[in-house]
Write an enzyme that holds these catalytic residues in place. Structure first.
Site, short mmCIF file in Angstrom:
data_model
loop_
_atom_site.label_atom_id
_atom_site.label_comp_id
_atom_site.label_asym_id
_atom_site.label_seq_id
_atom_site.Cartn_x
_atom_site.Cartn_y
_atom_site.Cartn_z
N HIS A 198 8.81 -7.29 -3.00
CA HIS A 198 7.60 -7.88 -3.59
C HIS A 198 7.88 -9.25 -4.21
O HIS A 198 8.28 -9.36 -5.37
CB HIS A 198 7.03 -6.94 -4.66
CG HIS A 198 6.41 -5.72 -4.10
ND1 HIS A 198 5.07 -5.65 -3.77
CD2 HIS A 198 6.93 -4.52 -3.77
CE1 HIS A 198 4.80 -4.46 -3.27
NE2 HIS A 198 5.91 -3.75 -3.26
N CYS B 114 5.54 -5.45 2.08
CA CYS B 114 5.67 -4.00 1.85
C CYS B 114 5.05 -3.19 2.99
O CYS B 114 5.53 -3.23 4.11
CB CYS B 114 5.07 -3.65 0.49
SG CYS B 114 5.57 -2.01 -0.11
N LEU B 115 3.97 -2.44 2.74
CA LEU B 115 3.34 -1.66 3.79
C LEU B 115 2.88 -2.57 4.93
O LEU B 115 3.00 -2.22 6.11
CB LEU B 115 2.16 -0.86 3.25
CG LEU B 115 1.39 -0.01 4.27
CD1 LEU B 115 2.28 1.06 4.88
CD2 LEU B 115 0.15 0.62 3.64
N GLY C 262 2.26 5.26 1.05
CA GLY C 262 2.42 6.25 2.09
C GLY C 262 3.13 5.82 3.35
O GLY C 262 3.76 4.76 3.45
N GLU D 171 5.75 -11.31 -5.19
CA GLU D 171 4.72 -11.60 -6.19
C GLU D 171 4.96 -10.90 -7.51
O GLU D 171 4.15 -11.05 -8.44
CB GLU D 171 3.34 -11.18 -5.64
CG GLU D 171 2.99 -9.71 -5.84
CD GLU D 171 3.80 -8.73 -5.01
OE1 GLU D 171 3.76 -7.52 -5.31
OE2 GLU D 171 4.47 -9.16 -4.05
N GLY E 100 0.83 -1.20 0.00
CA GLY E 100 0.00 0.00 0.00
C GLY E 100 0.86 1.25 0.00
O GLY E 100 2.09 1.16 0.12
N GLY F 2 9.02 3.90 0.25
CA GLY F 2 9.75 5.08 0.70
C GLY F 2 10.11 5.02 2.17
O GLY F 2 10.84 5.88 2.66
#
Length: 358
Positions: free
Chosen positions: A332, A247-248, A221, A334, A219, A291
């Site tokens: 990632h 990730c997020l 931010g 995937e 996701g 980020g």
């Protein structure tokens, strides 16, 4: 039409517009991938960002809807050196320019993306604005850029709640923070039935479905903006539910355990990032788009240990939790379009849930 890109440090780049030409404010980041732009455009993790491609020619094989990671592009703007006028690919459904117009995404081409990328590498990612027309007020642009505030886009991109995919014997509850379609495809290919839940769904509601495991998606931010999700993930871990986070999701689980995260200077965005598995010392090539990272100094060794690190900057790329039921990666596995080096992590998740082949 003339297009002007301005960064918050005052640097400007003049180019030509493509896609739907309308003014836009965004966070300007760069991606070093040489291919895979259809997947990039439709990756919800890019919501709110203006993406600069370091590879000079983009669009030469068009857009194939089958390759999309979601139903539409989520990025705020697309910034390239050159857009191909010819989309040569027997699988293509539409050319890049028409696709961006259809989804109201502005683009700019004809600028020196190498010089722009060097600025972002040296100064870090920053806010920016793209404006179109022959008479652009640069003073007004600068005011708008400095007034622009980055906000969490997770509520906006979490759109799959309630959707069910596959009909396998293993039930996976997928927490949708902006999930990429290929995470779902990989789980279905492993023999799972996948049900998506909105990003802030209470743990108790998720468990009413009686899942065998929980997947935490990618996701956009700052993970610290997702306070509701962090609260629910504390319950997930305490209950010992088999959990795989990407990730997020990886960052959110870390925050749920009291670890900290911080923002990288210019992030990791590309498909050629080497990561090292600390248990085997083997290096894999990975796709990355983030980020923020987990701060290794804040990881409690009684709770978890680092499993993967970046070979570029040494930052945390994976965590194994001591309860034996939860593990996470920053990259990632995937990745659609490749690399596929770490797809074995889905088999590992199946094994943790009791339905694996390993």
């Amino acid at each position: 039409m003339k297009a002007l890109l301005m960064l918050e440090n005052g640097a400007t780049f003049v180019g030509t517009g493509f896609g739907e030409e309308h003014d836009v404010l965004c966070e300007v980041v760069f991606n070093s991938a040489m291919y895979g732009y259809p997947e990039l455009l439709t990756d919800p993790s890019y919501a709110g960002q203006g993406v600069v491609m370091t590879y000079p020619m983009i669009g030469n094989y068009g857009i194939c809807y089958e390759d999309a990671e979601s139903s539409k592009p989520w990025l705020s703007a697309y910034i390239v050196r050159s857009v191909s006028n010819v989309a040569s690919n027997f699988r293509r459904d539409i050319d890049l320019n028409s696709y961006l117009k259809m989804h109201h995404v502005p683009g700019v081409q004809g600028i020196d993306t190498r010089a722009l990328t060097r600025i972002l590498r040296e100064s870090g990612t920053m806010r920016g604005m793209i404006a179109y027309g022959d008479s652009i007020n640069t003073e007004e642009m600068q005011k708008k850029i400095h007034a622009y505030q980055l906000v969490s886009d997770v509520p906006r991109v979490s759109v799959r709640g309630g959707n069910v995919y596959g009909d396998g014997s293993v039930k996976v509850a997928l927490m949708d923070y902006g999930v990429k379609s290929n995470i779902i495809r990989c789980l279905v290919a492993c023999g799972c039935t996948v049900k998506c839940f909105a990003w802030d769904t209470p743990f108790e509601e998720v468990m009413e479905w009686k899942p065998d495991g929980i997947m935490l998606s990618n996701g956009p931010g700052d993970p610290k903006d997702c306070g509701k999700a962090i609260t629910e993930l504390k319950k997930v871990y305490a209950a010992g539910v088999p959990t795989f986070a990407i990730c997020l999701g990886h960052q959110l689980m870390a925050l749920a355990q009291g670890f900290d995260t911080y923002k990288l200077k210019y992030g990791h965005r590309g498909i050629n990032h080497p990561v090292k598995d600390l248990s085997t010392n083997r290096v894999y090539i990975s796709s990355q788009n983030h980020g923020y990272v987990v701060d290794e100094k804040t990881i409690d060794p009684a709770v978890a240990n680092v499993s993967f690190i970046s070979m570029n900057d040494g930052s945390v790329e994976g965590i194994n939790y001591k309860n034996g039921k939860c593990f996470s990666v920053q990259f990632h596995p995937e990745a659609c379009g490749g690399p596929h080096d770490t797809r074995f992590l889905f088999d590992r998740f199946m094994k943790v849930m009791g339905g694996g082949k390993l």
